[in-house]
Design a protein around this motif. Structure first.
Motif: not given
Length: 229
Positions: A39-46, A106-114
């Motif tokens: 779920q955390p990754l899905v939300e950041v992906v969106n 979520a900021d860490e996960l979003a930064f890694i994805l970006a």
């Protein structure tokens, strides 16, 4: 379970990477069906991937921008995130479940994805391959000119390719940090908070052949990217 998680993320990323003026995409699977670990990754992906797709298309190059984001939910594998290409050239961003679990917010996960999306947008795979070819040709050519046999030439080419691939590795990481910070910020996340993920990771130092830059350099490049935009 692993295929189920991948299919969920595929549906979400396909919805944000269709051509301009598409037919309305189908709604994503119900939130209740998403495993809690994903779920955390899905939300950041969106939130992040639509921004990454726009950044990719703004480059006006021939590279594909139809990202696919996948999660390997095996619990006993190494924490990792990476960017690669599928056999047909589609950009793929992969996460392992332990990496998702190591992020604190979520900021860490979003930064890694970006950051991983930025690797593709900047063309780092093709640039790294070209550098490897140049290194192989250069070192192999020197050994051949010195009278080396076929085995020695092949070994020299392999070593040259290794050196060539490593030559710009740290530079590529910092480029991806800078662009990834801008993507994450546009998606509504805090990149300075996000890059702090690396402050809790082992510091690779400044090894010449290392693939990752010192943690302090990563934080600094994010600060400068945000200040200059």
């Amino acid at each position: 379970m692993r295929a189920f998680v991948l299919s969920i993320l595929l549906a979400l990323t396909t919805a944000c990477s269709v051509p301009v003026a598409p037919a309305p995409p189908p709604p994503p699977p119900p939130t209740a069906a998403v495993p809690p670990s994903a779920q955390p990754l899905v939300e950041v992906v969106n939130r992040v991937m639509p921004v990454a797709v726009r950044a990719c298309r703004s480059q006006r190059t021939r590279q594909r921008c139809d990202f696919l984001v996948a999660l390997d939910d095996s619990p006993d594998i190494e924490a990792n995130a990476f960017q690669t290409l599928s056999r047909d050239g589609r950009p793929v961003i992969g996460f392992t479940l332990p990496l998702v679990q190591q992020t604190r917010n979520a900021d860490e996960l979003a930064f890694i994805l970006a950051h991983e999306a930025a690797h593709h947008i900047a063309g780092h795979i093709a640039r790294g391959q070209n550098s490897a070819r140049i290194g192989a040709d250069l070192i192999g050519g020197l050994v051949a000119a010195g009278g080396g046999n076929d085995v020695a030439i092949r070994e020299a080419q392999n070593f040259g390719a290794f050196l060539g691939a490593r030559r710009y590795a740290q530079e590529f990481e910092l480029e991806a940090d800078a662009l990834g910070a801008l993507i994450a910020r546009e998606a509504g996340y805090d990149p300075l908070r996000g890059v702090m993920f690396f402050q809790n990771a082992p510091d690779p130092g400044s090894s010449f052949l290392g693939t990752h830059p010192p943690n302090a350099a990563r934080v600094d490049i994010v600060r400068r990217a945000l200040a200059g935009s």
